[in-house]
Design an enzyme around this catalytic site. Structure first.
Site, PDB file in Angstrom:
ATOM      1  N   CYS A  69      38.495  69.553  -1.717  1.00 45.02           N
ATOM      2  CA  CYS A  69      37.693  68.920  -0.670  1.00 45.02           C
ATOM      3  C   CYS A  69      36.878  67.831  -1.095  1.00 45.02           C
ATOM      4  O   CYS A  69      36.237  68.102  -1.856  1.00 45.02           O
ATOM      5  CB  CYS A  69      36.899  69.945   0.320  1.00 45.02           C
ATOM      6  SG  CYS A  69      37.848  70.751   1.386  1.00 45.02           S
ATOM      7  N   PRO A  70      36.776  66.384  -0.223  1.00 41.67           N
ATOM      8  CA  PRO A  70      37.408  66.496   1.123  1.00 41.67           C
ATOM      9  C   PRO A  70      38.589  65.523   0.865  1.00 41.67           C
ATOM     10  O   PRO A  70      39.257  64.990   1.731  1.00 41.67           O
ATOM     11  CB  PRO A  70      36.330  65.647   2.018  1.00 41.67           C
ATOM     12  CG  PRO A  70      35.582  64.848   0.847  1.00 41.67           C
ATOM     13  CD  PRO A  70      35.683  65.625  -0.343  1.00 41.67           C
TER      14      PRO A  70
END
Lengths: 185, 230, 75
Positions: C13-14
């Site tokens: 992530c992200p």
């Protein structure tokens, strides 16, 4: 043996199993349960949850294993810090809590049958991990903790330092996001 | 959130993507082995009678909860700017509110009985070091894809990248500890620790803090509405 | 109508979410975007975002800890 495997696969396709061990919880469930264990932690150990302070002790033990000495460092000069270091990692409760977090997460993915080893896939990732890890370590030491000890536990302890830490960390996160999009994607 | 999996079962045998689908397998046997090992480890620690087994158990709980709910403190700070979502941010605010109430109840209990208040070592001086450290930490966690607890959790999930950042987290901590004396002398020693009940009273501090958390929650909700309308 | 595969295996992530958000802007209505993910957090936030954005979303687990998020752009 293959019958055993078939049984296990059958269990993992069972709706009841999916509900209890597999489907991701809503964030709100996480928030409530983390709060509960924070409160349990303060009630039973007399201190809130902290994570990153332990890493400094790990660093000191590794450094000393290579012949270094941290006794003269101001950070480790307090009697409390000296006792922790002298007792070794096996008696350090914070160490076991951090190991518990690793094992608890591993257990959660294995129970959900979703474990996969994710290899480093580019030099960008290596640079990001090295740079990010170092910044976090250094920052946490001079600011009395990370987003658990300084932010979550700080705010919940009604300390203004938690709010100041949070506001500054938000600025850092915006800068980090800009860097991430520009260099690490 | 449960509908993710429901849809999966409905369309599991759909034509699209099925060519890449591999035969079903189960990792439950490994989970059972791990439970046995963890049981043995906590028994071993319990024998030493130094309280470490209890911390191991709470750690397991924290790790399990973080993973299962995909709770991420990094996302709570990063997503509002990067993706316009404040879902995680609001969950974090709820955690702050609940924990504030629980912590204050415990602390007040000690205070009213004339006992030393627990956990006061987490009320620390505010100085330039707090701000500088928090900014460095904020940059680091977004780049490394996880904060301290997040790094431990993702290492457990099998990310080599977070294992590497954990190693450098330790190196950075040692570096920070090495320089701590300098920061202490120049900044931290001039800072002030502010425990809100000292200024607003116990009730006042809790009400004020919960009100601020509530305002932030509303702001976060409005922010996401505005962002997603574009 | 075309189908685009976005390989996000090994990304934390992200990155999968940001890549998916950028990619969907390049697509026409009716096109399909398949995001390949092996990060359990992204497996939650990518579908959450796509549903919030009003697209048709399906998640398929293709192997232990590997998912395909299939997004049909509808607006």
């Amino acid at each position: 043996m293959s019958q055993f495997k078939d049984t296990m696969v059958k269990i993992s396709e069972n709706e009841f199993y999916k509900k209890w061990l597999r489907i991701a919880w809503p964030y709100l469930t996480g928030a409530i349960l983390l709060s509960l264990f924070q409160i349990v932690t303060l009630a039973t150990t007399g201190n809130p949850w902290g994570v990153s302070g332990v890493f400094a002790n790990w660093g000191a033990w590794i450094y000393e294993a290579f012949g270094g000495n941290v006794d003269k460092w101001y950070y480790f000069s307090s009697p409390g810090a000296q006792t922790t270091l002298n007792n070794g990692f096996i008696n350090d409760s914070g160490t076991w809590r951090n190991i518990g977090i690793i094992l608890g997460a591993l257990l959660a993915v294995l129970l959900a049958s979703q474990f996969k080893l994710k290899k480093l896939k580019s030099t960008k990732q290596v640079i990001a991990a090295v740079l990010g890890g170092t910044l976090m370590g250094y920052g946490a030491r001079i600011a009395f903790g990370c987003n658990i000890g300084a932010l979550f536990s700080g705010i919940a302890s009604l300390s203004l330092s938690g709010w100041v830490f949070g506001a500054a960390m938000f600025i850092g996160a915006v800068i980090g996001s800009k860097l991430l999009v520009k260099f690490f994607m | 959130m449960g509908d993710t999996e429901k849809i999966e079962t409905v369309t599991g045998r759909s034509a699209r993507g099925s060519s890449r689908r591999k035969p079903k397998n189960s990792q439950l046997p490994y989970a059972i082995v791990l439970i046995a090992l963890v049981g043995a480890l906590s028994w071993f620690l319990d024998q030493r009678d130094n309280g470490t087994f209890w911390l191991l158990l709470t750690g397991l709980a924290f790790g399990y909860i973080l993973q299962r709910s995909r709770f991420c403190f990094t996302a709570s700070m990063r997503d509002p700017y990067l993706t316009g979502s404040t879902t995680v941010t609001r969950a974090v605010l709820v955690a702050f509110a609940i924990t504030t109430i629980g912590f204050t109840a415990i602390k007040y209990g000690y205070f009213i009985n004339g006992l030393p208040i627990p956990g006061m070592s987490y009320v620390v001086p505010i100085s330039f070091a707090t701000i500088a450290g928090a900014i460095l930490f904020g940059i680091g966690m977004v780049i490394a894809g996880g904060c301290a607890s997040g790094t431990l959790m993702r290492f457990g999930e099998g990310f080599q990248m977070q294992f590497l950042s954990l190693i450098f987290f330790i190196i950075g901590s040692l570096w920070g500890a090495h320089d701590f004396g300098w920061w202490k002398y120049h900044f931290i020693s001039k800072g002030k620790s502010i425990f809100l009940p000292d200024y607003f009273g116990w009730l006042g501090a809790v009400v004020l803090q919960l009100f601020i958390i509530f305002l932030l929650y509303i702001a976060a909700e409005k922010y996401q509405e505005v962002k997603s309308n574009h | 109508m075309k189908e685009v595969i976005l390989d996000c295996f090994g990304e934390a992530c992200p990155i999968p979410l940001v890549k998916a958000q950028n990619k969907i802007k390049e697509l026409e209505i009716g096109d399909i975007l398949i995001v390949q993910i092996d990060h359990s957090c992204a497996m939650k936030n990518v579908p959450d975002w796509a549903r919030e954005d009003g697209h048709n979303v399906e998640v398929e687990e293709i192997d232990d800890g590997e998912w395909e998020v299939i997004i049909e752009k509808v607006k």
